[in-house]
Design an enzyme around this catalytic site. Sequence first.
Site, PDB file in Angstrom:
ATOM      1  N   GLU A   1      41.066 -16.790   8.239  1.00 47.87           N
ATOM      2  CA  GLU A   1      40.424 -17.880   8.967  1.00 47.87           C
ATOM      3  C   GLU A   1      38.972 -17.444   9.041  1.00 47.87           C
ATOM      4  OE1 GLU A   1      41.440 -20.778  10.090  1.00 47.87           O
ATOM      5  OE2 GLU A   1      43.490 -20.514   9.406  1.00 47.87           O
TER       6      GLU A   1
ATOM      7  N   TYR B   1      36.101 -14.609  15.611  1.00 48.06           N
ATOM      8  CA  TYR B   1      36.208 -14.412  14.156  1.00 48.06           C
ATOM      9  C   TYR B   1      35.781 -12.994  13.779  1.00 48.06           C
ATOM     10  CZ  TYR B   1      34.461 -14.231   9.350  1.00 48.06           C
ATOM     11  OH  TYR B   1      34.180 -13.826   8.059  1.00 48.06           O
TER      12      TYR B   1
ATOM     13  N   PHE C   1      36.732 -20.733  -0.727  1.00 50.81           N
ATOM     14  CA  PHE C   1      35.409 -20.702  -1.357  1.00 50.81           C
ATOM     15  C   PHE C   1      35.187 -19.456  -2.230  1.00 50.81           C
ATOM     16  CE2 PHE C   1      30.873 -19.380  -0.079  1.00 50.81           C
ATOM     17  CZ  PHE C   1      30.323 -19.817  -1.270  1.00 50.81           C
TER      18      PHE C   1
ATOM     19  N   GLY D   1      27.343 -17.597  22.312  1.00 52.33           N
ATOM     20  CA  GLY D   1      27.319 -16.226  21.753  1.00 52.33           C
ATOM     21  C   GLY D   1      26.659 -16.129  20.388  1.00 52.33           C
TER      22      GLY D   1
ATOM     23  N   THR E   1      32.967  -8.664   6.373  1.00 55.22           N
ATOM     24  CA  THR E   1      31.729  -9.408   6.611  1.00 55.22           C
ATOM     25  C   THR E   1      30.703  -8.578   7.371  1.00 55.22           C
ATOM     26  OG1 THR E   1      30.856 -11.225   7.966  1.00 55.22           O
ATOM     27  CG2 THR E   1      32.994 -10.401   8.582  1.00 55.22           C
ATOM     28  N   ASP E   2      29.428  -8.909   7.193  1.00 58.78           N
ATOM     29  CA  ASP E   2      28.358  -8.248   7.965  1.00 58.78           C
ATOM     30  C   ASP E   2      28.474  -8.563   9.463  1.00 58.78           C
ATOM     31  OD1 ASP E   2      27.579 -10.933   7.886  1.00 58.78           O
ATOM     32  OD2 ASP E   2      25.548 -10.543   7.146  1.00 58.78           O
ATOM     33  N   GLU E   3      29.249  -9.613   9.795  1.00 55.67           N
ATOM     34  CA  GLU E   3      29.325 -10.031  11.203  1.00 55.67           C
ATOM     35  C   GLU E   3      30.043  -8.998  12.075  1.00 55.67           C
ATOM     36  OE1 GLU E   3      30.107 -14.197  11.876  1.00 55.67           O
ATOM     37  OE2 GLU E   3      29.419 -14.708   9.857  1.00 55.67           O
TER      38      GLU E   3
ATOM     39  N   LYS F   1      37.901  -9.684  12.228  1.00 50.35           N
ATOM     40  CA  LYS F   1      37.571  -9.006  10.966  1.00 50.35           C
ATOM     41  C   LYS F   1      37.303  -7.518  11.214  1.00 50.35           C
ATOM     42  CE  LYS F   1      37.044 -10.680   7.383  1.00 50.35           C
ATOM     43  NZ  LYS F   1      38.015 -11.006   6.275  1.00 50.35           N
TER      44      LYS F   1
END
Length: 339
Positions: free
Chosen positions: A84, A153, A11, A278, A125-127, A157
Amino acid sequence: MRILVTGGAGFIGSNFIYYMLKKYPNYRIVCLDKLTYAGNLSTLRKAMEFENFKFIKGDIADRDLVYDLFEKEKFDIVINFAAESHVDRSIEEPEIFLKTNVIGTQVLMDASRKFGVKRFHQVSTDEVYGDLPLDRPDLKFKEDDKLRPSSPYSASKAAADLLVLAYYRTYKLPVTISRCSNNYGPYQFPEKLIPLMIINAMNDKELPVYGTGHNIRDWIYVTDHCEAIDLIIHKGREGEIYNIGGNCEKRNIEVVKTILKELRKPESLIKFVKDRPGHDLRYALDTSKIEKELGWKPKVKFDEGIKKTIKWYQTNKEWWEKIISGEYMEYYERMYGKR
Ligand code: NAD
Ligand code: TYD
């Protein structure tokens, strides 16, 4: 400039390739992508027409292949989008997330060291920061906040981010990291919230909203993310992390209702389903660093971006119709069948 874009059949990577081909006709752009379920060569069909673009199928964790490619191409800049990327899949099967997101990043950095790459950029990522409570709108994550990832995930990261910073400190590899909020726009795989809801609504299928639908995400139109990365690779400071956010927080249910309204479909299509284990409550980023240092600001407002995205899925049916047959349907049944 010679640039490697990994994960460019996905993407954000594909949107970035189109952005760069248009903006820098003199750059050579090479895409390395394994073409997993999330990577689609038809996404890059128009890029293949450019003489300064080349596609290579391969795994970023395949050291021999990566070293051969770096030796041949002599990249100036490497931008690592390959990953991923879906939280729900990481809950089902975490291992591949560690292989690609951590080991893959390490292999790319080793190659960057060996062949003298001038900038290695990690798309994060912000995650990695974990989540924020729903009742504290004043809180936002800053670049030096603690990492508290919740899902396999986001943990993979975060691990990659730490490794990137360690390569900067130990080997002086010239790195930068960007941590972006939730992207939306053309070519997003329909397992993610916005394309999944658009396609289901177009097909009069149920819209599965996890839990109460009150979780909050910060949405950014994908070209704003591309523009921020372009600025960071050219003007960002080595060893630095930059948050990138849309400054556009919305509850999931609000996003879903907006899509239904745009498509003139009834809200009765919404089905509240069992929550994600979660499930992060809220993401929000303080983006003052990139605004002050690099003069970046998101340009596309949500109202405009969501209309453009819906229009894109309406006019590019053949792109997603191929995708939602086969593996995707098995995944959909596994994920939503008994929910
Ligand atoms: P995506 O899943 O659409 O695309 C990932 C691409 O990487 C696919 O083309 C896939 O084939 C490729 N890939 C996977 N494993 C590979 C491997 N081992 N070797 C080579 N290629 C491989 O993901 P996306 O949404 O475009 O995300 C791109 C990057 O941006 C990821 O690193 C993700 O963590 C990060 N990110 C995404 C978002 C978002 O909202 N989508 C937000 C912030 C950060
Ligand atoms: P997603 O697009 O998977 O991105 P992320 O989990 O990385 O933020 O999900 C965005 C939000 O939408 C998240 O709070 C989970 C929720 N969601 C649903 O309610 N239903 C769905 O079918 C999906 C895929 C997501």
